[in-house]
Design an enzyme around this catalytic site. Structure first.
Site, PDB file in Angstrom:
ATOM      1  N   ASP A  20       0.870  -1.185   0.000  1.00 47.42           N
ATOM      2  CA  ASP A  20       0.000   0.000   0.000  1.00 47.42           C
ATOM      3  C   ASP A  20       0.906   1.234   0.000  1.00 47.42           C
ATOM      4  O   ASP A  20       1.456   1.606   1.033  1.00 47.42           O
ATOM      5  CB  ASP A  20      -0.908   0.017   1.241  1.00 47.42           C
ATOM      6  CG  ASP A  20      -1.743   1.306   1.284  1.00 47.42           C
ATOM      7  OD1 ASP A  20      -2.574   1.452   2.204  1.00 47.42           O
ATOM      8  OD2 ASP A  20      -1.550   2.161   0.390  1.00 47.42           O
ATOM      9  N   ASP A  92      -5.936   5.712   4.308  1.00 49.48           N
ATOM     10  CA  ASP A  92      -4.490   5.864   4.554  1.00 49.48           C
ATOM     11  C   ASP A  92      -4.081   5.339   5.920  1.00 49.48           C
ATOM     12  O   ASP A  92      -3.399   6.031   6.676  1.00 49.48           O
ATOM     13  CB  ASP A  92      -4.098   7.340   4.414  1.00 49.48           C
ATOM     14  CG  ASP A  92      -4.077   7.755   2.951  1.00 49.48           C
ATOM     15  OD1 ASP A  92      -4.907   7.237   2.191  1.00 49.48           O
ATOM     16  OD2 ASP A  92      -3.229   8.565   2.550  1.00 49.48           O
ATOM     17  N   HIS A 135      -4.928  11.951  13.682  1.00 53.01           N
ATOM     18  CA  HIS A 135      -5.941  11.867  12.624  1.00 53.01           C
ATOM     19  C   HIS A 135      -7.138  11.017  13.041  1.00 53.01           C
ATOM     20  O   HIS A 135      -8.191  11.101  12.415  1.00 53.01           O
ATOM     21  CB  HIS A 135      -5.345  11.265  11.350  1.00 53.01           C
ATOM     22  CG  HIS A 135      -4.270  12.099  10.746  1.00 53.01           C
ATOM     23  ND1 HIS A 135      -4.460  13.404  10.334  1.00 53.01           N
ATOM     24  CD2 HIS A 135      -2.968  11.821  10.517  1.00 53.01           C
ATOM     25  CE1 HIS A 135      -3.332  13.883   9.859  1.00 53.01           C
ATOM     26  NE2 HIS A 135      -2.402  12.960   9.957  1.00 53.01           N
ATOM     27  N   ASP A 172       3.161  18.830  13.608  1.00 59.33           N
ATOM     28  CA  ASP A 172       3.214  17.825  12.543  1.00 59.33           C
ATOM     29  C   ASP A 172       2.774  18.512  11.246  1.00 59.33           C
ATOM     30  O   ASP A 172       2.026  19.490  11.260  1.00 59.33           O
ATOM     31  CB  ASP A 172       2.223  16.691  12.901  1.00 59.33           C
ATOM     32  CG  ASP A 172       2.278  15.541  11.911  1.00 59.33           C
ATOM     33  OD1 ASP A 172       2.811  14.490  12.280  1.00 59.33           O
ATOM     34  OD2 ASP A 172       1.806  15.724  10.765  1.00 59.33           O
ATOM     35  N   HIS A 174       0.872  17.475   8.971  1.00 56.96           N
ATOM     36  CA  HIS A 174      -0.489  17.158   8.528  1.00 56.96           C
ATOM     37  C   HIS A 174      -1.493  17.769   9.506  1.00 56.96           C
ATOM     38  O   HIS A 174      -1.195  17.906  10.686  1.00 56.96           O
ATOM     39  CB  HIS A 174      -0.710  15.640   8.496  1.00 56.96           C
ATOM     40  CG  HIS A 174       0.156  14.932   7.507  1.00 56.96           C
ATOM     41  ND1 HIS A 174       1.391  14.403   7.844  1.00 56.96           N
ATOM     42  CD2 HIS A 174      -0.005  14.666   6.193  1.00 56.96           C
ATOM     43  CE1 HIS A 174       1.935  13.842   6.792  1.00 56.96           C
ATOM     44  NE2 HIS A 174       1.122  13.986   5.762  1.00 56.96           N
ATOM     45  N   ASP A 265       7.534  15.324  10.555  1.00 59.08           N
ATOM     46  CA  ASP A 265       7.480  15.342   9.092  1.00 59.08           C
ATOM     47  C   ASP A 265       7.451  16.780   8.597  1.00 59.08           C
ATOM     48  O   ASP A 265       7.427  17.020   7.394  1.00 59.08           O
ATOM     49  CB  ASP A 265       6.275  14.537   8.574  1.00 59.08           C
ATOM     50  CG  ASP A 265       5.011  14.779   9.390  1.00 59.08           C
ATOM     51  OD1 ASP A 265       4.060  13.986   9.257  1.00 59.08           O
ATOM     52  OD2 ASP A 265       4.969  15.769  10.160  1.00 59.08           O
TER      53      ASP A 265
HETATM   54  C1  LIG Z   1       0.850  11.171  11.893  1.00 57.73           C
HETATM   55  C2  LIG Z   1       0.859  11.703  10.484  1.00 57.73           C
HETATM   56  O1  LIG Z   1       0.206  12.967  10.437  1.00 57.73           O
HETATM   57  O2  LIG Z   1       2.186  11.948  10.084  1.00 57.73           O
HETATM   58  C3  LIG Z   1       0.190  10.701   9.522  1.00 57.73           C
HETATM   59  C4  LIG Z   1       0.212  11.150   8.085  1.00 57.73           C
HETATM   60  C5  LIG Z   1      -0.710  10.292   7.188  1.00 57.73           C
HETATM   61  C6  LIG Z   1      -0.466  10.595   5.722  1.00 57.73           C
HETATM   62  C7  LIG Z   1      -1.478   9.843   4.861  1.00 57.73           C
HETATM   63  N1  LIG Z   1      -1.195  10.045   3.425  1.00 57.73           N
HETATM   64  C8  LIG Z   1       0.044   9.415   3.007  1.00 57.73           C
HETATM   65  C9  LIG Z   1       0.232   9.530   1.489  1.00 57.73           C
HETATM   66  C10 LIG Z   1       1.607   8.970   1.098  1.00 57.73           C
HETATM   67  N2  LIG Z   1       2.196   9.796   0.107  1.00 57.73           N
HETATM   68 ZN   LIG Z   2       2.148  14.028   9.763  1.00 52.49          ZN
END
Ligand SMILES: CC(O)(O)CCCCCNCCCN
Ligand SMILES: [Zn+2]
Length: 664
Positions: A20, A92, A135, A172, A174, A265
């Protein structure tokens, strides 16, 4: 009080069992390299190791629904096919026979951390956990998250400790939509998140992640969303948001506890963030939050997928939690235009909820919400070949963070005879008689009319500054007969003999040194209640506050929105903090100022006070020794004329000092 580190290798024992692409970055090695780096750098040993525990159903049900919990409880007994099937209903994220167990440990670790901080066993700490949490929602897993560790922790402390106000800082890259949904109508939890957004084109692609979503009903104003609409954001962009959005609001909110969704990240090299902020920025982000809530700060790992920048960023965070001086914030420039646009939008959207933002400008003319719709239409925008892009990002290089060693002596004090040396400090006096040459020079320049005692004191100060330069001493406090003379002498010595940049912060209506302000060797910021006769210029900045430094709110807002940006951009090698008589500043505000300024100059700050200011010795030393400053409590609105004065100063100075910009 110490710093807790909560980690258990059991949380490395789950991983993606099928193909995945969206989930392949969330690997067990994330924890292994993070904990390994802490051990390797001698940081793990300096922390208080607290064991994890398994979260109970009651803990989990603080945020999640029974049906969701019951469903997740079945996953350990599922076959591979059933796990894949079960996973399909969420986005995801992936499941594994051991992920429920690990999710209970991640949550348990988080709650252990908040328990130990709330009961005063430790001052602050980090929970190194996976799966992450921010999330996950009431009845859904999302973005590698199963249970919402930080959202549950916020409910937990409100319920168990009667905590009134919790600040959640989500750095973070995201948007933690799960956290936002949990508290959108709750004024007792202030949720701040910045996140890669690109006008809704970036995951999780939510309209409600934008700057104009501020919370609902009673919670209006208690959700702060900062969208990054471009990648490659740098240290200056992150610091601008702290100085001009998060810190002013956080000090006004005055939380009883700070929780950090510590995702890394947002650091350079990360395939998700594609940002350019370096790992040492987390030393400063952590430091800037450590004087809130009396120092009660719980950081919980969220994301971070570049194993190198993740490990470095985790170490920078723990160094700061332990009170180690931060590395100098080298060569900051101003925020980029996109960051400025977001900054202005967020400040404008929150103007009506926070008095510190009352004077914020209107939305920028180029209203970015229209871009959101337009860009959403032309989806087929050329997509850089994913593999190519990942190679480029994985190839990113950045300087190794400097080693952060605490000098052998943390704080040295120069005191008049008969004044006791505060414990944990080192009494500093000249080992031998002052060098006659030095005294001669001092006589010529500074102390024509003064007596020999001054000569000894000034020689001691010069010797002290030399030892700070050699990193043998971190910080100092001196009680002197004449602070102005001492200030001029030290500034002169530091800029000439040691060719340093010196930030001089004067608090009170004393005299300020004019020397050195024209060639930029000295930056003087002078807080007082009197209109200054000094001619304002780039390196001599008088800040006139109606009530001077006696009004905590007006003063602290001037420190956060004016002094800190100036100090970080100037990047001095020494900070001279001078309190002249009659400043009216109260101890707790003085301690906040002393604490915040230690993020500069590798903590090399020398405090000068009038020798009869005996009451200030202990609070000042406590702050210089790295103790957290006491909370100021909820701040009422600053006097409008002070907010205006700071705003006008920022407008006048922003041409010279880019970190002061808050509008395009
Ligand atoms: C804890 C967190 O915020 O780091 C999780 C991030 C989930 C990202 C989902 N999409 C990923 C797409 C891959 N290119
Ligand atoms: Zn993140």
């Amino acid at each position: 009080m110490g710093t807790a580190l909560i980690y258990d290798e059991e949380m490395t024992r789950y991983k993606l069992l099928w193909v995945d692409p969206a989930c392949k970055i969330e690997v067990p090695e994330r924890l292994v390299v993070s904990y390994g780096a802490l051990v390797e750098n001698g940081l793990a040993d300096r922390c208080v190791s607290i064991p994890v525990r398994e979260a109970t159903d009651a803990d989990i049900l603080l945020v999640h629904s029974e049906e969701y919990l019951e469903a997740v409880k079945k996953t350990p007994y599922m076959t591979l096919e059933e796990l894949k099937e079960f996973t399909l209903q969420y986005g995801d994220v992936y499941f594994h026979p051991n992920i429920y167990h690990c999710a209970k440990l991640a949550l348990g670790a988080t709650l252990q951390l908040v328990d130990n901080v709330m009961t005063g066993k430790v001052r602050n700490g980090l929970a190194l956990v996976r799966p992450p949490g921010h999330h996950s929602m009431r009845s859904a897993a999302s973005g590698f998250c199963i249970f919402n560790n930080v959202a549950i922790a916020a409910q937990y402390v409100k319920q168990k400790y009667g905590v009134k106000r919790v600040l959640i800082v989500d750095w973070d890259i995201h948007h933690g939509q799960g956290v936002q949904y949990s508290f959108e109508d709750d004024p007792s939890v202030l949720y701040f998140s910045w996140h890669r957004y690109e006008h809704q084109k970036f995951w999780p692609n939510l309209r409600e992640s934008d700057f104009d979503v501020v919370g609902k009903e009673k919670g209006a104003g208690s959700t702060i969303n900062v969208p990054w609409n471009k990648v490659k954001m740098q240290n200056s962009d992150y610091l601008s948001i702290f100085f001009h959005v998060l810190l002013p609001v956080a000090y006004e909110f005055s939380p009883d506890l700070v929780l950090v969704c510590a995702g890394f990240d947002s650091a350079i090299g990360d395939p998700e963030g594609e940002m350019c902020a370096t790992p040492d920025i987390f030393a400063h982000l952590t430091h800037l939050l450590m004087n809130l809530a009396g120092g009660k700060l719980c950081a919980v790992l969220e994301g971070g997928y570049n194993l190198k920048s993740l490990a470095q960023s985790v170490c920078q965070t723990v160094h700061s939690l332990l009170g180690d001086p931060a590395p100098r914030p080298a060569n900051l420039e101003g925020p980029c235009n996109s960051a400025l646009e977001s900054l202005q939008c967020v400040r404008s959207a929150h103007r009506k909820y926070w008095s510190c933002l009352k004077h914020a400008a209107d939305l920028p003319t180029s209203d970015i919400s229209t871009k959101r719709i337009k860009l959403a239409e032309d989806e087929e925008e050329e997509k850089l070949d994913e593999v190519e892009k990942e190679k480029l990002i994985a190839a990113m290089v950045w300087p190794q963070p400097v080693k952060r060693v605490t000098p052998p002596t943390r704080t040295a004090v120069v005191l008049p005879d008969g004044v006791a040396c505060p414990d944990r400090c080192k009494h500093f006096s000249l080992s031998e008689d002052p060098d006659p040459l030095v005294v001669q020079k001092l006589r010529e320049n500074f102390i024509k009319d003064a007596d020999d005692k001054d000569a000894v004191t000034l020689s001691s100060l010069i010797a002290l500054v030399d030892k700070m330069e050699k990193n043998e001493i971190c910080s100092g406090l001196a009680l002197v007969r004449d602070v102005s003379m001492a200030m001029r002498c030290v500034a002169q010595h530091a800029t000439t003999a040691l060719s340093n940049r010196v930030l001089v912060v004067c608090v009170g209506d004393g005299i300020v040194p004019h020397r050195g302000t024209d060639d930029g060797k000295t930056l003087v910021v002078h807080f007082s209640s009197k209109e200054s006769e000094e001619q304002e210029c780039k390196y001599l900045i008088p800040v006139c506050l109606k009530k001077g430094c006696s009004d905590a709110s007006g003063f602290i807002q001037a420190v956060l929105g004016l002094l800190l940006p100036l100090g970080y951009e100037y990047d001095p090698s020494l900070v001279l903090l001078v309190q002249t008589p009659g400043s009216g500043i109260c101890d707790s505000v003085w301690q906040q100022l002393t604490g915040l300024l230690q993020g500069l100059a590798q903590g090399h700050i020398l405090v000068l006070m009038q020798e009869d200011e005996r009451t200030c010795i202990d609070p000042t030393c406590s702050s210089l020794l790295g103790d957290a400053a006491p909370s100021l409590g909820q701040l009422h609105a600053a006097p409008p004329e002070d907010v205006e004065a700071v705003e006008n100063l920022r407008q006048r100075l922003k041409a010279d000092w880019k970190l002061l910009q808050t509008t395009e």
